[in-house]
Design a protein around this motif. Structure first.
Motif, mmCIF file in Angstrom:
data_model
loop_
_atom_site.group_PDB
_atom_site.id
_atom_site.type_symbol
_atom_site.label_atom_id
_atom_site.label_comp_id
_atom_site.label_asym_id
_atom_site.label_seq_id
_atom_site.Cartn_x
_atom_site.Cartn_y
_atom_site.Cartn_z
ATOM 1 N N ARG A 64 0.792 -1.223 -0.076
ATOM 2 C CA ARG A 64 -0.049 0.032 -0.075
ATOM 3 C C ARG A 64 0.882 1.277 0.032
ATOM 4 N NH1 ARG A 64 -5.009 -1.969 1.896
ATOM 5 N NH2 ARG A 64 -5.382 -3.634 0.944
ATOM 6 N N GLU A 65 1.959 1.453 0.609
ATOM 7 C CA GLU A 65 2.897 2.271 0.719
ATOM 8 C C GLU A 65 3.412 2.790 -0.620
ATOM 9 O OE1 GLU A 65 6.805 4.153 3.126
ATOM 10 O OE2 GLU A 65 5.934 2.227 3.706
ATOM 11 N N VAL A 66 4.004 1.690 -1.219
ATOM 12 C CA VAL A 66 4.278 1.788 -2.890
ATOM 13 C C VAL A 66 3.331 2.293 -3.603
ATOM 14 C CG1 VAL A 66 5.237 0.681 -4.560
ATOM 15 C CG2 VAL A 66 6.327 0.151 -2.584
ATOM 16 N N VAL A 67 2.153 1.669 -3.468
ATOM 17 C CA VAL A 67 1.024 2.444 -4.243
ATOM 18 C C VAL A 67 0.806 3.721 -4.016
ATOM 19 C CG1 VAL A 67 -1.422 2.221 -4.837
ATOM 20 C CG2 VAL A 67 0.065 0.099 -4.629
ATOM 21 N N THR A 68 0.740 4.208 -2.975
ATOM 22 C CA THR A 68 0.384 5.396 -2.624
ATOM 23 C C THR A 68 1.523 6.494 -3.334
ATOM 24 O OG1 THR A 68 -0.851 5.079 -0.665
ATOM 25 C CG2 THR A 68 0.070 7.149 -0.794
ATOM 26 N N ALA A 69 2.884 6.202 -3.064
ATOM 27 C CA ALA A 69 3.811 6.816 -3.333
ATOM 28 C C ALA A 69 3.998 6.966 -5.005
ATOM 29 C CB ALA A 69 5.436 6.052 -3.054
ATOM 30 N N LEU A 70 3.490 5.880 -5.689
ATOM 31 C CA LEU A 70 3.412 5.903 -7.217
ATOM 32 C C LEU A 70 2.241 6.943 -7.556
ATOM 33 C CD1 LEU A 70 3.814 1.943 -7.775
ATOM 34 C CD2 LEU A 70 5.255 3.653 -8.724
ATOM 35 N N ARG A 71 1.171 6.930 -6.838
ATOM 36 C CA ARG A 71 0.244 7.854 -7.308
ATOM 37 C C ARG A 71 0.590 9.271 -6.919
ATOM 38 N NH1 ARG A 71 -4.370 7.733 -2.793
ATOM 39 N NH2 ARG A 71 -2.310 9.080 -1.869
ATOM 40 N N ASP A 72 1.341 9.376 -5.749
ATOM 41 C CA ASP A 72 1.613 10.802 -5.502
ATOM 42 C C ASP A 72 2.836 11.492 -6.279
ATOM 43 O OD1 ASP A 72 -0.294 10.816 -3.386
ATOM 44 O OD2 ASP A 72 0.923 10.470 -1.882
ATOM 45 N N ALA A 73 3.479 10.279 -6.818
ATOM 46 C CA ALA A 73 4.612 10.815 -7.611
ATOM 47 C C ALA A 73 4.084 11.176 -9.295
ATOM 48 C CB ALA A 73 5.659 9.922 -7.532
ATOM 49 N N GLY A 74 2.830 10.857 -9.415
ATOM 50 C CA GLY A 74 2.276 10.824 -10.902
ATOM 51 C C GLY A 74 3.036 9.833 -11.834
ATOM 52 N N VAL A 75 3.155 8.727 -11.170
ATOM 53 C CA VAL A 75 4.071 7.572 -11.986
ATOM 54 C C VAL A 75 2.933 6.519 -12.376
ATOM 55 C CG1 VAL A 75 5.554 5.861 -11.787
ATOM 56 C CG2 VAL A 75 6.187 8.198 -10.914
ATOM 57 N N THR A 76 3.067 6.282 -13.404
ATOM 58 C CA THR A 76 2.124 5.029 -13.964
ATOM 59 C C THR A 76 2.566 3.723 -13.845
ATOM 60 O OG1 THR A 76 1.242 6.524 -15.781
ATOM 61 C CG2 THR A 76 0.996 4.228 -16.030
ATOM 62 N N SER A 77 1.775 3.013 -13.032
ATOM 63 C CA SER A 77 2.313 1.458 -12.781
ATOM 64 C C SER A 77 1.532 0.532 -13.378
ATOM 65 C CB SER A 77 2.619 1.361 -11.090
ATOM 66 O OG SER A 77 1.309 1.624 -10.600
ATOM 67 N N PHE A 78 2.434 -0.586 -13.570
ATOM 68 C CA PHE A 78 1.691 -1.713 -14.031
ATOM 69 C C PHE A 78 1.980 -2.958 -13.372
ATOM 70 C CE2 PHE A 78 2.065 1.157 -17.803
ATOM 71 C CZ PHE A 78 0.575 1.072 -18.158
ATOM 72 N N ALA A 79 1.286 -3.875 -12.999
ATOM 73 C CA ALA A 79 1.520 -4.964 -12.200
ATOM 74 C C ALA A 79 1.493 -6.187 -12.912
ATOM 75 C CB ALA A 79 0.570 -5.147 -10.783
ATOM 76 N N MET A 80 2.501 -7.006 -12.981
ATOM 77 C CA MET A 80 2.547 -8.160 -13.766
ATOM 78 C C MET A 80 1.443 -9.120 -13.476
ATOM 79 S SD MET A 80 4.503 -7.555 -16.533
ATOM 80 C CE MET A 80 4.931 -8.972 -17.068
#
Length: 384
Positions: free
Chosen positions: A98-114
């Protein structure tokens, strides 16, 4: 555009997200590939091999990258180094990160989960869960054979006959079928069980005997089994008990991503196994199929040694990395749009995921400052 290959920082992670022989696939799409030095060290891949394949070795590979590929999720300090609009592709178990997901959202980074890649025909070549399960299944059978202090195969000699080992495998997904096939290749007599109707034929196709408990099958979505009632679980355990008791080696592989592994074997069932027997629980990290199994440890229950799997694909980092890297290349290819010629005259690839594509949207966790994976968004909102 630049794709960066991250050096893994999680304890015990030996894999790497890209291998030298596939770097050319990315440069052929028009990308510059930057690799953090030492990224392939634990998979026995040298920096020189990456350089020879056309990658640039760079301690600051993540800085300014358009996309970063890794096995495990990036750490929060790594995420902060990425520009807004950059993308990450990795395993990303949102329930535990959850902490990583929040950090990705707040940084405006697009993330894909394999692990969120849809299980559809068109996405098979991107299915990293299956590729890594293949490695895990093989490893499970090898571990069982190594721990069992007797032969797997039948041996007939002038000094007498040594009977083959009796192996039982519970779960016949990708990992289970590979465990069955490997145990058969080693010469054991193998029996296997799975709650899905189609599994019996698959079990027989790799040379094992399908165990029939005369219970209703439990077909679920995406090729997984659906959850069973307590009554059915108890009846299943009762009918599996004699098979477990007669096994020299028991291998359990039943797991569903994002859910606790089903309990298939109780401590009492293991205690009926004979002296010297072995239990290998591939699902120990997600709660375990075997009561008392501990991830990353070998414990004794009754007369049996119980091996709990922990990041099992990483125990064979070479082949696991090669398979995972091909999954990465395939998904990057899907998300690449040809752009104008680059400054060196070659076609420059543009990382431009099509969010109308079911594979892209299905595997997306964060994008444009928002959480796009609905179950994760709801779970995080519930915590706030």
């Amino acid at each position: 555009m630049k794709i960066a290959v991250a050096r893994e920082t999680r304890a015990g992670e030996m894999r790497v997200a890209m291998v030298p022989e596939l770097v050319g696939k990315l440069t052929g799409l028009g990308y510059d590939v930057a690799v953090e030095p030492g990224a392939g060290l634990h998979a026995l891949i040298s920096d020189e091999e990456y350089a020879a394949a056309g990658a640039v070795l760079d301690d600051a590979a993540l800085d300014g990258a358009d996309a970063v590929v890794s096995v495990q999720p990036l750490a929060t300090d790594q995420i902060r180094r990425l520009p807004a609009g950059a993308a990450t592709i990795s395993f990303l178990p949102t329930g535990q990160e959850r902490e990583v997901v929040t950090a990705l959202r707040d940084a405006g980074v697009t993330s894909f989960a394999m692990e969120l890649v849809p299980r559809i025909s068109r996405a098979q070549a991107m299915d990293a869960l299956s590729s890594q399960a293949l490695v895990s299944g093989y490893r499970c059978a090898v571990v069982a054979a190594g721990m069992l202090r007797r032969f797997f195969p039948l041996n007939m000699t002038a000094a007498g006959t040594v009977p083959p080992a009796q192996v039982v495998v519970l779960g016949a997904g990708v990992a289970g079928l590979q465990a069955i096939a490997t145990a058969k290749r080693l010469g054991a007599v193998v029996k296997a069980y799975d709650v899905r109707a189609a599994a019996a034929e698959e079990i027989r196709s790799v040379g094992a005997q399908a165990i029939d408990l005369e219970l209703d099958t439990l077909e679920g979505a995406g090729g997984y089994a659906r959850e069973m009632t307590e009554e059915r679980a108890a009846l299943q355990m009762e009918r599996l008990t004699p098979y477990v008791a007669a096994a020299d080696a028991l291998i359990t592989t039943a797991a569903v991503p994002g859910r606790r592994a089903p309990l298939l074997v109780t401590r009492a069932m293991v205690e009926q196994m004979s002296p010297g027997s072995v239990v290998v629980d591939l699902a120990a990290e997600s709660g375990g199929n075997v009561e008392g199994a501990v991830a990353g440890e070998v414990v004794r229950i009754g007369n049996a040694q119980v091996w709990g799997g922990a990041n099992v694909p990483s125990q064979m980092p070479g082949p696991a990395s090669r398979l995972y890297a091909q999954n990465i290349v395939n998904i990057v290819t899907l998300m690449t749009r040809a752009a104008t010629d680059g400054p060196d005259g070659r076609e420059a690839g543009a990382f431009a995921p099509d969010f109308d594509d079911e594979i892209v949207i299905g595997s997306c966790v964060t994008h444009d400052g928002a959480i796009r994976h609905e179950p994760t968004r709801v779970a995080l909102e519930g915590e706030n």
